[in-house]
Design an enzyme around this catalytic site. Structure first.
Site, PDB file in Angstrom:
ATOM      1  N   ASP A  82       0.900  -1.151   0.000  1.00  0.00           N
ATOM      2  CA  ASP A  82       0.000   0.000   0.000  1.00  0.00           C
ATOM      3  C   ASP A  82       0.938   1.199   0.000  1.00  0.00           C
ATOM      4  O   ASP A  82       1.612   1.473   1.002  1.00  0.00           O
ATOM      5  CB  ASP A  82      -0.876  -0.035   1.263  1.00  0.00           C
ATOM      6  CG  ASP A  82      -1.774   1.187   1.336  1.00  0.00           C
ATOM      7  OD1 ASP A  82      -1.536   2.149   0.571  1.00  0.00           O
ATOM      8  OD2 ASP A  82      -2.711   1.179   2.153  1.00  0.00           O
ATOM      9  N   ASP A 225      -1.995  10.872 -25.643  1.00  0.00           N
ATOM     10  CA  ASP A 225      -1.732   9.437 -25.514  1.00  0.00           C
ATOM     11  C   ASP A 225      -0.740   8.947 -26.570  1.00  0.00           C
ATOM     12  O   ASP A 225       0.055   8.051 -26.304  1.00  0.00           O
ATOM     13  CB  ASP A 225      -3.057   8.664 -25.635  1.00  0.00           C
ATOM     14  CG  ASP A 225      -2.881   7.160 -25.494  1.00  0.00           C
ATOM     15  OD1 ASP A 225      -2.201   6.741 -24.535  1.00  0.00           O
ATOM     16  OD2 ASP A 225      -3.423   6.409 -26.331  1.00  0.00           O
ATOM     17  N   HIS A 230       4.842   8.670 -28.915  1.00  0.00           N
ATOM     18  CA  HIS A 230       5.238   7.793 -30.024  1.00  0.00           C
ATOM     19  C   HIS A 230       5.448   8.557 -31.342  1.00  0.00           C
ATOM     20  O   HIS A 230       6.464   8.392 -32.007  1.00  0.00           O
ATOM     21  CB  HIS A 230       4.206   6.695 -30.237  1.00  0.00           C
ATOM     22  CG  HIS A 230       3.844   5.952 -28.989  1.00  0.00           C
ATOM     23  ND1 HIS A 230       4.776   5.631 -28.027  1.00  0.00           N
ATOM     24  CD2 HIS A 230       2.663   5.462 -28.529  1.00  0.00           C
ATOM     25  CE1 HIS A 230       4.183   4.972 -27.043  1.00  0.00           C
ATOM     26  NE2 HIS A 230       2.905   4.867 -27.321  1.00  0.00           N
TER      27      HIS A 230
HETATM   28  C1  BG6 Z   1       0.124   3.059 -26.011  1.00  0.00           C
HETATM   29  C2  BG6 Z   1      -1.150   3.856 -25.975  1.00  0.00           C
HETATM   30  O1  BG6 Z   1       1.189   3.838 -25.564  1.00  0.00           O
HETATM   31  O2  BG6 Z   1       0.377   2.623 -27.339  1.00  0.00           O
HETATM   32  C3  BG6 Z   1      -2.310   3.034 -26.496  1.00  0.00           C
HETATM   33  O3  BG6 Z   1      -1.425   4.271 -24.637  1.00  0.00           O
HETATM   34  C4  BG6 Z   1      -1.989   2.455 -27.864  1.00  0.00           C
HETATM   35  O4  BG6 Z   1      -3.507   3.800 -26.555  1.00  0.00           O
HETATM   36  C5  BG6 Z   1      -0.623   1.771 -27.863  1.00  0.00           C
HETATM   37  O5  BG6 Z   1      -3.002   1.522 -28.196  1.00  0.00           O
HETATM   38  C6  BG6 Z   1      -0.216   1.376 -29.276  1.00  0.00           C
HETATM   39  O6  BG6 Z   1       0.934   0.575 -29.250  1.00  0.00           O
HETATM   40  P1  BG6 Z   1       1.260  -0.464 -30.411  1.00  0.00           P
HETATM   41  O7  BG6 Z   1       2.582  -1.012 -30.028  1.00  0.00           O
HETATM   42  O8  BG6 Z   1       0.150  -1.479 -30.406  1.00  0.00           O
HETATM   43  O9  BG6 Z   1       1.280   0.322 -31.689  1.00  0.00           O
END
Ligand code: BG6
Length: 479
Positions: A82, A225, A230
């Site tokens: 916790d 996100d 990415h």
């Molecule tokens: C994550 C996101 O970082 O990457 C998700 O939070 C997304 O929303 C995912 O689905 C996609 O990753 P990949 O490797 O499946 O392209």
């Protein structure tokens, strides 16, 4: 390694299967152990049994072997925690026993709200030693200000060279291949600039929807996100100057320079440069799927799609649009980088047939790994009416070239680098902050102008405004 969030989805789907594969291939030292930790109270045996179950669920059947699993599970034990309780960290320390004498890797696969309490708890228990490392899953904050707070909290206990911020896209083989393509070939670099490139497109399209991540996703949306991390990492790798070496500092120095050159979006430019979308009900692969609001069970203004025309204001990329788009519930799952070269300055063939098309380089990251170059060729014939040209593909199917080699899960690479202390494929604090600075400019512009998501049918390529974004410039998305 202490793994916080060991009973969570990411641990089940990715982290334990990756660690299993590293174990199977003999890449983990005999002395390497994993102490899992989560809120659920259970003993070591129950935890091991649950991990065994998850391995069987998430590993392809041919990769799972009961005897390998048994020796892997012997490396693992568990402690319930916790994070608000000091006593929890005392029991964690007790459970670690003599292992505290060795360098620890602390992996935080928890909601970011717990980063602070965990790190402070570890610190108080004397477990954030000078030899220890910490790995953090995204999101690192919700904006620049909150990301600084997170980084400050972590930075108070661990120095930057001990902090490993995970962006799992950097663990993907094809993403690393971008560096090989650009910098291990003489062919591309002389043309890799505004003189020869018309525009760049980066698409990360997904067919999945919310996937039960309601509490996390709503209010976050595609911009924060996916784009903040990415897509911007892909932009940085495509656009950066050649680093002097593959060392962490050299690569990350060049990436951050690109992120700092992103032209901020303003309330005046937001409408022309960005498109927000949210999926409505539709069909994917023949199956009906619900709209976002229905899946969520409430009305929401969160975007599940975003398209952006971005500019990198530096000498190399002056005036070259980078069209970025990502969305959930799109027609197909596809991550792709497209480099659109300019036309040749003069058409000496006075083209017939398909006409003289500019060259295109398409790097497909997933689901297939391919590099395709579209070039012009002469159609066979006697050319009585002039040479007839045709676009043909130079196709490198990496799947075929390396068909006999198993593609590793991105996390295998990242976990091994974490264990070995190589930061090249992890994100540095200044990169995170430069990315948030640009994302904040877009988010603030949206808030100021009240820009709302436009609806798109699930199973399509996003709202029509996204098509208009490129077509206004005479470009088109590669669908
Ligand atoms: C994550 C996101 O970082 O990457 C998700 O939070 C997304 O929303 C995912 O689905 C996609 O990753 P990949 O490797 O499946 O392209």
């Amino acid at each position: 390694m202490i793994l916080f969030g060991a009973t969570g989805d990411l641990a089940h789907r990715m982290l334990f299967p990756s660690l299993y594969n590293l174990h199977k291939d003999g890449l983990l030292a005999d002395s390497f152990t994993i102490l899992g930790s989560g809120r659920t109270v259970m003993d070591d045996a129950a935890f091991r049994a649950s991990i065994d179950e998850q391995l069987q669920k998430y590993l392809p059947p041919e990769q799972y072997a009961a005897d390998v699993a048994e020796s892997f599970l012997a490396r693992i034990d568990y402690v319930a925690i916790d994070t608000a309780e000091d006593t929890s960290f005392a029991s964690l320390k007790e459970k670690l026993g003599a292992r505290t004498q060795k360098p620890l890797g602390v992996y935080l696969s928890t909601p970011p709200a717990l980063f602070g309490p965990i790190i402070e708890g570890l610190n108080r228990a004397g477990l954030a030693c000078g030899e220890c490392r910490v790995a953090l899953e995204k999101p690192i904050g919700q904006d620049l200000a909150s990301s600084k707070q997170v980084n400050d909290i972590v930075g108070a206990a661990f120095s930057e060279e001990r902090i490993f911020r995970v962006d799992h896209y950097l663990g993907k083989e094809t993403v690393q291949n971008l560096l090989a393509l650009r910098f291990a070939n003489i062919l591309f670099e002389p043309l890799w600039n505004a003189n020869a490139i018309e525009h760049v497109e980066i698409t990360v399209a997904e067919t999945v929807g919310l996937e039960g991540r309601v509490s996390y996703y709503d209010g976050v949306g595609a911009l924060k996100d996916m784009v903040q991390n990415h897509l911007l990492q892909l932009v940085a790798l495509v656009a950066m100057e050649p680093p002097a070496s593959y060392a962490a500092a050299a690569v990350r120095d060049e990436k951050v320079k690109v992120l700092r050159c992103l032209r901020p979006v303003t309330p005046e430019s937001a409408k022309a440069l960005t498109v927000k979308g949210q999926y409505a009900s539709g069909a994917i692969g023949g199956a009906a799927v619900k709209g976002y609001d229905e899946e969520l069970g409430a009305d929401s203004a969160t975007e599940t799609f975003v398209a952006i025309k971005a500019f990198i204001d530096n000498w190399r990329w002056a005036g070259v649009p980078f069209y970025l788009r990502t969305g959930k519930r799109m027609r197909e799952r596809k991550s792709e980088i497209l480099i659109q070269f300019k036309r040749v300055p003069h058409d000496l063939f006075a083209s017939r047939g398909a006409g003289l098309e500019p060259n295109t380089l398409i790097i497909r990251l997933q689901p297939e790994e391919t590099i395709r170059m579209l070039v012009m060729a002469k159609r066979p014939g006697l050319d009585r009416d002039g040479v007839e040209l045709q676009e043909v593909e130079l196709d490198v199917a990496l799947d075929a070239a390396y068909g006999n080699q198993r593609r590793r899960i991105a996390y295998e690479r990242l976990l091994l680098d974490f264990v070995e202390g190589d930061q090249t494929l992890f994100v540095r604090r200044d990169e995170v902050e430069a990315a948030w600075t640009w994302i904040d400019s877009i988010h603030n512009a949206w808030t100021k102008t009240g820009q709302k998501p436009q609806s798109y049918t699930a199973g399509s390529w996003g709202p029509s405004a996204s098509i208009a974004l490129t077509e206004r410039d005479g470009a088109s998305w590669h669908d």
